[in-house]
Write a protein that holds these residues in place. Structure first.
Motif, short mmCIF file in Angstrom:
data_model
loop_
_atom_site.label_atom_id
_atom_site.label_comp_id
_atom_site.label_asym_id
_atom_site.label_seq_id
_atom_site.Cartn_x
_atom_site.Cartn_y
_atom_site.Cartn_z
N GLN A 10 44.61 50.11 73.23
CA GLN A 10 45.57 51.03 73.38
C GLN A 10 46.67 50.69 74.26
O GLN A 10 46.54 49.98 75.31
CB GLN A 10 45.00 52.29 73.82
CG GLN A 10 43.90 52.79 72.97
CD GLN A 10 43.40 54.17 73.27
OE1 GLN A 10 43.74 54.67 74.72
NE2 GLN A 10 42.71 54.85 72.70
N THR A 11 47.88 50.93 73.65
CA THR A 11 49.11 50.38 74.52
C THR A 11 49.47 51.66 75.35
O THR A 11 49.21 52.59 75.12
CB THR A 11 50.32 50.15 73.54
OG1 THR A 11 50.68 51.23 72.98
CG2 THR A 11 49.90 48.77 72.65
N LYS A 13 51.99 54.50 76.74
CA LYS A 13 52.87 55.15 76.09
C LYS A 13 54.33 54.84 76.16
O LYS A 13 55.10 55.07 75.21
CB LYS A 13 52.49 56.63 76.65
CG LYS A 13 53.37 57.52 75.87
CD LYS A 13 53.14 59.22 76.31
CE LYS A 13 53.77 60.23 75.47
NZ LYS A 13 53.60 61.42 75.98
N GLU A 16 55.45 52.57 73.22
CA GLU A 16 55.56 53.06 71.95
C GLU A 16 57.02 53.80 71.71
O GLU A 16 57.63 54.58 72.49
CB GLU A 16 54.50 54.10 71.69
CG GLU A 16 52.95 53.60 71.77
CD GLU A 16 51.89 54.68 71.69
OE1 GLU A 16 52.23 55.83 71.50
OE2 GLU A 16 51.06 54.27 71.89
N ALA A 17 57.46 53.66 70.43
CA ALA A 17 58.74 54.64 70.47
C ALA A 17 58.64 56.04 70.46
O ALA A 17 57.61 56.85 70.20
CB ALA A 17 59.00 54.52 68.54
N ASN A 21 59.60 55.79 75.82
CA ASN A 21 60.25 54.44 75.81
C ASN A 21 61.67 54.38 75.93
O ASN A 21 62.14 53.63 76.41
CB ASN A 21 59.92 53.90 74.37
CG ASN A 21 60.28 52.60 74.00
OD1 ASN A 21 61.21 52.50 73.34
ND2 ASN A 21 59.79 51.64 74.54
N ASN A 49 61.65 48.86 68.52
CA ASN A 49 61.27 50.14 68.30
C ASN A 49 62.19 51.07 67.47
O ASN A 49 61.79 52.03 66.88
CB ASN A 49 61.17 50.98 69.48
CG ASN A 49 59.79 50.68 70.52
OD1 ASN A 49 58.69 50.56 69.50
ND2 ASN A 49 59.71 50.51 71.58
N LYS A 52 60.88 52.24 64.26
CA LYS A 52 59.52 53.02 64.25
C LYS A 52 60.04 54.42 64.44
O LYS A 52 59.29 55.53 64.19
CB LYS A 52 58.80 52.64 65.41
CG LYS A 52 58.22 51.13 65.32
CD LYS A 52 57.29 50.61 66.25
CE LYS A 52 57.09 49.19 66.31
NZ LYS A 52 56.16 48.80 67.46
#
Length: 123
Positions: A10-11, A13, A16-17, A21, A49, A52
């Motif tokens: 898991q990345t 948060k 993530e776009a 971010n 991103n 996305k």
């Protein structure tokens, strides 16, 4: 023992776009006044991103990418005009423009609002 993350990696948060971010990108831009390489990290994150993101977040990625590239252009023009001494004033104006755009972006992102004119050259 069972690992809670054994189903895959898991990345964080902030990678993530989305809202977090976007805020990290603007902070990286502002940190560029102390550490010259951080805006490069921010623009790479924005480019990664951009596709996305949907809705209001997509406008922020466009705005952040344009802020970086237009700021770089303004900085290079200011540097060339420094020979005529007017470039030093333009460098200050460029820095102020950059900070204002980042603050506007941070404020809008914190309220989950889109940027009104992400393709604009000014503010």
């Amino acid at each position: 023992m069972s690992d809670a993350n054994s189903g895959g990696r898991q990345t964080d948060k902030w990678l993530e776009a989305g809202k977090t971010n976007i805020q990290v990108i603007y902070v990286l831009y502002l940190a560029g006044f102390a550490f010259a390489f951080t805006p490069l990290i921010g623009v790479v994150m924005a480019h990664v991103n951009r596709d996305k993101a949907t809705g209001w977040a997509a406008t922020h990625y466009t705005y952040a990418i344009r802020t970086f590239w237009i700021g770089l252009l303004y900085s290079l023009i200011s540097l060339m005009l420094a020979i005529l001494l007017v470039g030093f004033l333009l460098m200050i104006a460029t820095a102020a423009w950059f900070v204002v755009r980042c603050v506007i972006g941070l404020m809008a992102a914190s309220r989950d609002e889109p940027i009104r004119n992400p393709d604009g050259w000014l503010i």
